[in-house]
Design a protein around this motif. Structure first.
Motif, PDB file in Angstrom:
ATOM      1  N   ASP C 259      38.563 -28.074  24.952  1.00  0.00           N
ATOM      2  CA  ASP C 259      37.800 -27.097  24.080  1.00  0.00           C
ATOM      3  C   ASP C 259      37.918 -27.056  22.898  1.00  0.00           C
ATOM      4  N   LEU C 260      39.106 -27.246  22.131  1.00  0.00           N
ATOM      5  CA  LEU C 260      39.175 -27.597  20.623  1.00  0.00           C
ATOM      6  C   LEU C 260      38.135 -28.868  20.317  1.00  0.00           C
ATOM      7  N   ARG C 261      38.140 -29.658  20.969  1.00  0.00           N
ATOM      8  CA  ARG C 261      37.253 -30.820  20.433  1.00  0.00           C
ATOM      9  C   ARG C 261      36.034 -30.291  20.419  1.00  0.00           C
ATOM     10  N   ALA C 262      35.388 -29.626  21.497  1.00  0.00           N
ATOM     11  CA  ALA C 262      34.037 -29.125  21.471  1.00  0.00           C
ATOM     12  C   ALA C 262      33.725 -28.108  20.682  1.00  0.00           C
ATOM     13  N   LEU C 263      34.897 -27.211  20.260  1.00  0.00           N
ATOM     14  CA  LEU C 263      34.528 -26.430  19.077  1.00  0.00           C
ATOM     15  C   LEU C 263      34.383 -27.106  17.635  1.00  0.00           C
ATOM     16  N   LEU C 264      35.057 -28.046  17.320  1.00  0.00           N
ATOM     17  CA  LEU C 264      34.857 -28.799  16.224  1.00  0.00           C
ATOM     18  C   LEU C 264      33.669 -29.395  16.219  1.00  0.00           C
ATOM     19  N   ALA C 265      33.217 -30.210  17.484  1.00  0.00           N
ATOM     20  CA  ALA C 265      32.086 -30.964  17.550  1.00  0.00           C
ATOM     21  C   ALA C 265      30.994 -30.193  17.259  1.00  0.00           C
ATOM     22  N   THR C 266      30.840 -29.072  17.776  1.00  0.00           N
ATOM     23  CA  THR C 266      29.955 -28.116  17.576  1.00  0.00           C
ATOM     24  C   THR C 266      29.513 -27.770  15.865  1.00  0.00           C
ATOM     25  N   ARG C 267      30.944 -27.168  15.670  1.00  0.00           N
ATOM     26  CA  ARG C 267      30.796 -26.699  14.336  1.00  0.00           C
ATOM     27  C   ARG C 267      30.396 -27.479  13.168  1.00  0.00           C
ATOM     28  N   TYR C 268      30.681 -28.984  13.676  1.00  0.00           N
ATOM     29  CA  TYR C 268      30.536 -29.952  12.369  1.00  0.00           C
ATOM     30  C   TYR C 268      29.382 -30.960  12.811  1.00  0.00           C
ATOM     31  N   ALA C 269      28.795 -30.386  13.928  1.00  0.00           N
ATOM     32  CA  ALA C 269      27.619 -31.294  14.383  1.00  0.00           C
ATOM     33  C   ALA C 269      26.572 -31.699  13.020  1.00  0.00           C
ATOM     34  N   ASP C 270      26.040 -30.771  12.241  1.00  0.00           N
ATOM     35  CA  ASP C 270      25.233 -31.038  11.248  1.00  0.00           C
ATOM     36  C   ASP C 270      25.670 -31.186   9.731  1.00  0.00           C
ATOM     37  N   ALA C 271      27.382 -31.287   9.648  1.00  0.00           N
ATOM     38  CA  ALA C 271      27.942 -31.487   8.272  1.00  0.00           C
ATOM     39  C   ALA C 271      27.793 -32.890   8.094  1.00  0.00           C
ATOM     40  N   PRO C 272      27.339 -33.304   6.822  1.00  0.00           N
ATOM     41  CA  PRO C 272      27.203 -34.651   6.322  1.00  0.00           C
ATOM     42  C   PRO C 272      28.504 -35.090   5.847  1.00  0.00           C
ATOM     43  N   PHE C 273      29.608 -34.169   5.940  1.00  0.00           N
ATOM     44  CA  PHE C 273      30.938 -35.084   5.360  1.00  0.00           C
ATOM     45  C   PHE C 273      31.893 -34.822   6.182  1.00  0.00           C
ATOM     46  N   PRO C 278      36.033 -40.396  17.257  1.00  0.00           N
ATOM     47  CA  PRO C 278      36.030 -40.518  18.813  1.00  0.00           C
ATOM     48  C   PRO C 278      37.401 -40.219  19.348  1.00  0.00           C
ATOM     49  N   GLU C 279      37.311 -39.907  20.606  1.00  0.00           N
ATOM     50  CA  GLU C 279      38.611 -39.313  21.505  1.00  0.00           C
ATOM     51  C   GLU C 279      39.527 -40.447  21.005  1.00  0.00           C
ATOM     52  N   GLY C 280      40.713 -40.153  20.705  1.00  0.00           N
ATOM     53  CA  GLY C 280      41.990 -41.051  20.662  1.00  0.00           C
ATOM     54  C   GLY C 280      41.861 -41.785  19.330  1.00  0.00           C
ATOM     55  N   ARG C 289      39.040 -42.901   1.378  1.00  0.00           N
ATOM     56  CA  ARG C 289      39.282 -42.891   0.090  1.00  0.00           C
ATOM     57  C   ARG C 289      38.210 -42.976  -0.850  1.00  0.00           C
ATOM     58  N   GLY C 290      37.974 -42.141  -1.911  1.00  0.00           N
ATOM     59  CA  GLY C 290      37.279 -42.371  -3.009  1.00  0.00           C
ATOM     60  C   GLY C 290      35.711 -41.561  -2.589  1.00  0.00           C
ATOM     61  N   SER C 291      35.657 -41.034  -1.351  1.00  0.00           N
ATOM     62  CA  SER C 291      34.415 -40.271  -0.942  1.00  0.00           C
ATOM     63  C   SER C 291      34.783 -38.847  -0.471  1.00  0.00           C
ATOM     64  N   ASN C 292      33.635 -38.297  -0.306  1.00  0.00           N
ATOM     65  CA  ASN C 292      33.534 -36.806  -0.084  1.00  0.00           C
ATOM     66  C   ASN C 292      33.931 -36.528   1.497  1.00  0.00           C
ATOM     67  N   HIS C 293      34.138 -37.546   2.247  1.00  0.00           N
ATOM     68  CA  HIS C 293      34.233 -37.281   3.417  1.00  0.00           C
ATOM     69  C   HIS C 293      35.544 -36.979   3.950  1.00  0.00           C
ATOM     70  N   CYS C 294      35.499 -36.076   5.324  1.00  0.00           N
ATOM     71  CA  CYS C 294      36.673 -35.768   5.970  1.00  0.00           C
ATOM     72  C   CYS C 294      36.764 -36.257   7.187  1.00  0.00           C
ATOM     73  N   VAL C 295      37.644 -36.801   7.844  1.00  0.00           N
ATOM     74  CA  VAL C 295      37.681 -37.283   9.272  1.00  0.00           C
ATOM     75  C   VAL C 295      38.720 -36.309  10.050  1.00  0.00           C
ATOM     76  N   LEU C 296      38.389 -36.058  11.263  1.00  0.00           N
ATOM     77  CA  LEU C 296      39.654 -35.145  11.975  1.00  0.00           C
ATOM     78  C   LEU C 296      39.606 -35.369  13.377  1.00  0.00           C
ATOM     79  N   ASN C 297      40.481 -34.952  13.914  1.00  0.00           N
ATOM     80  CA  ASN C 297      40.495 -35.285  15.485  1.00  0.00           C
ATOM     81  C   ASN C 297      41.612 -34.368  16.309  1.00  0.00           C
ATOM     82  N   VAL C 298      41.355 -34.183  17.451  1.00  0.00           N
ATOM     83  CA  VAL C 298      42.321 -33.358  18.213  1.00  0.00           C
ATOM     84  C   VAL C 298      43.072 -34.266  19.487  1.00  0.00           C
ATOM     85  N   PHE C 299      44.301 -33.971  19.490  1.00  0.00           N
ATOM     86  CA  PHE C 299      45.240 -34.577  20.580  1.00  0.00           C
ATOM     87  C   PHE C 299      45.870 -33.647  21.380  1.00  0.00           C
TER      88      PHE C 299
END
Lengths: 347, 347, 347, 347
Positions: C259-273, C278-280, C289-299
Motif C-alpha cells: 500500500d505504501l508503494r501504491a500511495l507513492l506511485a500514485t502521488r508522484y505519477a506525474d511528477a517530473p522530478f 523499481p521494487e527492491g 548528483r547535480g540534478s533536481n531529481h529525487c529517487v525513493l523506494n519502500v521496503f
C-alpha cells in the motif's frame, strides 16, 4: 529541426555514460541506439540508474542496430575492437560519420601503433584517413572528416597547453607531470581501482611507458617539425573526475614568459572552451568539473629561463565525451558549443 | 628506566597531535606538558577527542610549564613565534634540548631567512647553532645538538631522494613536482582547506614562491658545492596524509640510471626508515601512511639522459613528528627507531 | 521571449553558486544582479572561478541593486538577515516576487520560530503570507504566491518520502536517519568543515535539537491532523553533495508495504522530478548528483508491521537551489521543469 | 619470553593485513605462517607493499604450514571454506587454538545458519563448542575456549551499545541504522566497490536481509530472554575505515535516559577499549580510526520515551582484527590490551 540520430557503441562504460548525459542535453541529437554487448537487452536505467528520468533505448548489440537510420556513431569501445567494428561500419553503403573515442585512430604511423599496442593495425586505410580531433587545433579538417579520432585525455590537456608554444620553447625538453581522477581508468574491475586502494592515497603509474606518450610526441613533433620525446608521468589521485597537467619547459628563441602568455591569449581568444586565466591564478580542476572547459595559465619558473604551463580539464568531458560532441558539432555544421553550455558543477 | 620528560608546544595543531600519538607509544617518553595558548585549561580530550583512552596533562600555556622538570621540548609553533619562545627557553639555566618543527631554524643564512619570511631573525645565535634534522644525512651532528631544526615535509621527501645523487645529476636542472594531503596545510581556518573546496579536486599552489624552496636549495647546494635553484611545484590533493615527490633530473658525469639506483641502495642500506623499492615498483603513499617510513625508486625517463626519482612519505610522520622523534632518539642516545616501529595503516 | 530579470542575494555561498549555475541554463532567466555584501565590487569569477566562461554581473550590495528592474529575487541569506531584507523589498512599490531559501519563512507559528531561532520574527505579516515551497505538494499555492519559503534540505527529502503515507503509518513514531554531504554546512569557516576533520570520517550532529525538526513536524502534523514529534538524526559524511534519508515507520490502519508503494506511485505519477524506483532497488545519491531529481523506494522492515522508506536528493539542487527554480517556474507560469532538465553527473 | 607462534589464514584480504599490522606490534606474537591460496609463493611485500620494512614469511598454502609448530590460528577465510579448514585443524593431534573471524561459528542454531548461509553447517560439533567473541561480554568463556568466533563488525558496535541496556528498553522495537567504510566489503572485485562508484556517494544495502541480523538477534535475544527481530539498515559511505551505529530505542520498565547512561558507565567502567563519552559529546569514527577503541553515548530522543544510543568503532580493528587479538590475549592468559595500545590515527 530534424534531429541527428546517433548510436553510442560501448554505452556501459563511463565515457558512454557521459556521452548519454551530454547528448540528452543536445538540442540536435536523438539517441537512437545504445550498444553494450554484455549488457544487451537490459534497460539503460538498469545499467545507469542515474538516468532514471530519461527516455532511452535499451542496450543492444552492435549487430542489431538499424544502421541505415543512424547518422553518427560515437565509438567508446576498447582499442583493437574499435578498429574492427568501425571498419565494418564504413563497409556499409552510405555509412554514418564516426567519432571514435578509442585510441585506435590517433596514431598516424602504423609502426608506432603496432609498437605501442602490440599488434598491427587492422584498418590501415581508415587509420590514414582519420583526423585527429583536438578541436581547437584541427577544426577545419574535423569539419570535413567522416572519421575523427578524439585525443586521449592527457594529450588533450597537454597539447592545449603546449601546442601554441612550440616555437617559443625547447621541444626536446618538455617535462609533463599529470594528475588524474579515477574515471580515467574506466569501469574495469581491477584491484587498483577499488575505493580502498585509491582513497587517501596517490601514486604514479605507467612510468616511462604510457600510451599517451606517442600521441603527444606525434602532435608536438608535427608542430615543431622534429622527432621528439616527452617526459610524462601520470599520477592517480583520489577523485572521480578531473585532470591537471603541470608542464615544465625551457624557453627558447629569446621568448619570455610574457611571450608564452601572449601566444596562448592569441591562440584561444575566440575559443569557447579554452580560457587563459588572469595572471597569477592557478588552474584547478574544480573550475571545470562536469564541463567541456579547459583553464590554463603560464608562470615563471624559479629556475631562470624556464616556465611552467599548467592546464586543467574534466577528463570525461573535454578529455573525452565533451570534445567528441564538440567534434560532432563541427562535422555536422552545427555551432561548436551546441549542447555543451553547461557550467561546471562546484562544489 | 627513568623516562625522559617532554613538553610539546603547539599541541593543538595536527603536528602536535601526531607527536602525542607517537610519544604515547614511545617507551622512554613521558608527556609532561602540553602547551596550547588558546586552549589552555582544556583537557587534552576536549581538544583531541581521539585520545579518549590516554592519560594526558591538560593544555597549558608555555609560561606555566614547570621548566626545570622538562628534559626535551618539541616545538610545533608557527614560525616567528617559535624563535622567540625557544630563545627564552635557552636563556634558562640548564635548558632542555629542543627539537623544533617550525621553519625558524632551517635556513642558515640570515638574509635568506629574512627575504622569505618577511622579517629579520630574532635569535641569530641559535639560528647559527641549530642542526638541520634530516636524520639519515646529518645523524652525527644531530646526536651532538641541543637544538635541531626538523626539515619541512617537502624537503624531507625531496632531499632523501636527491641528496645521494647530487654528483651524478645536473644540480642546476632539477624539476620537483610534489603532491600533498591536506594536513600539510595545518588546522587553520581557511576557505581553501574546507572539505567542499578540496574534495574531488586538485590544484597547484605556491607556484614559484614556496618557502620550502630555499630549504631544498640550501641542502642541495651544500652537497653540490654550488649555488642553485630548484623548480618546485606542490599540488594539494584530496587526502589527509601523504606526500609524493616526482623529480625529473638530467644525468651527469657519465652516470646511468643504474648508477642512481646503486647510489640510493648504498646510501640507505642501513637506514631503518628509507627503503629503495624493487626495480620497477612505483612508490605510493599508501605504503607509508601513518608510519615513519619513506619509499623511493628510480626510473629511466623517456627522454634519453634523464631519470625520474620518486619518493613517498607520510607528511605528518617522516615529514614532521616522526622525524622529530627520530632526532630526539639520537639526541638522547636511544636507538634510532625507538617508538617508531608501527607499521603503516592500510587501507 | 522577454527574459525574467532575477537578483540573487547571498551569491557568495554554495546555494548562491548553484542558483547561478542553474539560472545560466534557464532559457527564461536573465541574471541581473548578484549581491554579496562582503564581496561587493569583486567580479563573479573572482568569487567563483568555475564561472570563467559566463557573462555575469559583478558582486554588489543589496542596496545598490536597481530594484525597479528586478522581477524576481532569490534569497540565500542567513536566517534573521533574510527576513529583514525581504521585508524591505516588499515595502517597495511593485515589489518583485521572492523565493527565499533561508529558514525565515518556513515555520508558520511565531512562537515556534522564536523558540528555535532564539529571537522573535521581525516580519510577522510576511511570515503568515509565505507559502511553503515543497513543490510537489503545494504547487497551487506556490503558483499564486509572491513569497515562497523553500524547505530545508532534510525536510525536502523526508517529506517527499513521508507526506503521501501519513494516513497509512503511525505519525507519532517516525524515525528519520539522515546522511548529508558537507555542502549542507555551507561555506562557513568552522573547524568541523575542514577537509582534514571530515574526510575518512562520519559523525552525527544536531542530535535532538536540529532546526529542521519543527519544519518536518509542521508539515507532517498538518497532514496527519495532529501535533507530533519526529525522531531525526543527521550525520555528516565525506562527500560534497547528496543527502539520503532512511525512515523507519510503523504501518497503521491496516496498510501494507505494498500500500505504501501504491500511495507513492500514485502521488508522484506525474511528477517530473520524483521517481519511485523499481521494487527492491535502493536509492543512492549517485543517481541524482547535480540534478533536481529525487529517487525513493519502500521496503519491508525485518520487524513485522514496520517499513523503511528511503529517499535520495542532491541537497544543493532539489534540497535548495533547484527546488527554488522549480517554484520560480510555477510562480511565473512557466513549465515546472524549465531549466532543470540536466541529467545527473555520474561518476 | 617464548613467543606464541601464529598462523594467519586468508592473509591477502584486508582483515588479514590488519592482523599482520597488529601482530607485528604485539610483544608476545611471532608470525610463523601466512596462508593465501591464490598468492602462495609470493612475498608478503608483493601482496602488501606497505609492509616493506617488516620481516614476514612468504605467502603459503594452508596445507604446507608446519602445523605442529603453530600455537594459534587466526582464520580470515570466507564463510563455508572457514568451517571446513578449521574442522581439519581440530582433527590434528594437539591442535592450536583458533580465533575465527569468519561468520561460520557465530550462529549457534544450525537451522538459522543454514537459512542465512544457504547450506547446512559442515562442522556442527565445533559450531556448538565455539564461543562468541564479543570480548567485553563473554570474557570468561573466551578465556577457556579453544575456538572463538569473532563477531561481525556491525554486531560488535551494536551489541556493545545495546547489550547492557536490554532490561531498560523494549527489545522488540530496536531500530539500528549503520554506516560503514568500504573496507567492510573486503578486497573483492565488484563494481560496487570501485572508487568511482563509491566516492561522492552514499547508499543503503542489504535492506531487510543482511547476515548480521541473525547474529544481533541471537545475542540480544539471549540477553532479553526472548525471540526478537531487529530493524537494521547498513549504508556504504566513502571512507576506508570506520563504522557508526545510531540506534533508536523505546525506554521500558520505567527507565530514563540517565538510567541508560548509568548502565553503560557501570558496565564498561573497567573496559580498556569501550568509552562512554562525556554527556552530549557525539561519537565519531575519527575518534577511533586504526585503533581497537569503541566510543559510545546515549541521548534523549525528541520523541518522548525514546532514546538514541550511538557507537563508533574501526570496523577492521575492534570490528575484526583487533578484537581477534583481544580474544587471543584472553585465550593465552595475556593482559587483555597487549599489543593493542596504539592510539587512533587522526587526521
Amino acid at each position: 529541426m530534424q534531429k541527428i540520430r546517433i548510436a553510442i557503441l560501448g554505452a556501459s562504460g563511463y565515457t558512454g555514460a557521459d556521452l548519454i548525459r551530454l547528448a540528452l542535453a543536445h538540442p540536435a541529437i536523438e539517441i537512437a541506439a545504445l550498444a553494450a554487448e554484455r549488457k544487451a537487452g537490459q534497460s539503460a536505467q538498469a545499467v545507469w540508474p542515474h538516468f532514471q528520468a530519461a527516455q532511452l533505448p535499451d542496450m543492444a548489440t552492435v549487430d542489431t542496430i538499424d544502421w541505415p537510420t543512424i547518422d553518427a556513431v560515437f565509438g567508446c569501445l576498447p582499442h583493437g575492437a574499435s578498429q574492427q567494428i568501425i571498419a565494418r561500419i564504413f563497409d556499409r553503403p552510405a555509412p554514418p560519420k564516426v567519432i571514435d573515442l578509442s585510441a585506435d585512430f590517433r596514431l598516424r604511423d602504423p609502426e608506432t601503433y603496432a609498437a605501442w599496442y602490440g599488434a598491427p593495425h587492422a584498418a590501415l586505410t581508415l587509420q590514414a584517413e582519420a583526423v585527429y580531433g583536438l578541436t581547437e587545433h584541427f577544426a577545419e579538417d574535423i569539419a570535413q572528416a567522416r572519421l575523427v579520432a578524439c585525443p586521449g585525455c592527457y594529450p588533450t590537456a597537454a597539447l592545449l597547453a603546449l601546442l601554441p608554444l612550440v616555437q617559443a620553447i625547447d621541444p626536446q625538453r618538455i617535462v609533463i607531470n599529470a594528475l588524474s581522477g579515477v574515471t580515467g581508468a574506466g569501469r574495469s574491475l581491477k584491484e587498483t581501482n577499488l575505493f580502498t586502494e585509491v582513497a587517501e592515497a596517490v601514486h604514479p603509474y605507467g612510468i616511462g611507458s604510457h600510451r599517451h606518450m606517442p600521441e603527444m610526441e606525434q602532435a608536438l613533433g608535427d608542430a615543431a617539425g622534429a622527432v621528439l620525446r616527452v617526459s610524462f608521468t601520470p599520477h592517480l589521485i583520489p577523485m572521480n573526475r578531473g585532470e591537471l597537467v603541470t608542464t615544465s619547459v625551457d624557453l627558447a628563441n629569446g621568448a619570455t614568459v610574457a611571450d608564452l602568455r601572449a601566444l596562448l591569449a592569441t591562440r584561444y581568444a575566440d575559443a569557447p572552451f579554452v580560457h587563459l586565466l588572469p595572471e597569477g591564478v592557478a588552474p584547478a580542476t574544480r573550475m571545470v568539473r562536469g564541463s567541456n572547459h579547459c583553464v590554463l595559465n603560464v608562470f615563471p619558473d624559479r629556475i631562470p629561463g624556464r616556465a611552467l604551463v599548467i592546464a586543467a580539464i574534466d577528463n570525461l568531458v573535454k578529455g573525452s565525451s565533451g570534445q567528441a560532441i564538440q567534434n560532432f558539432n563541427l562535422m555536422f555544421g552545427l555551432p561548436e558549443a551546441m549542447g555543451l553550455e553547461q557550467a561546471p558543477l562546484f562544489p
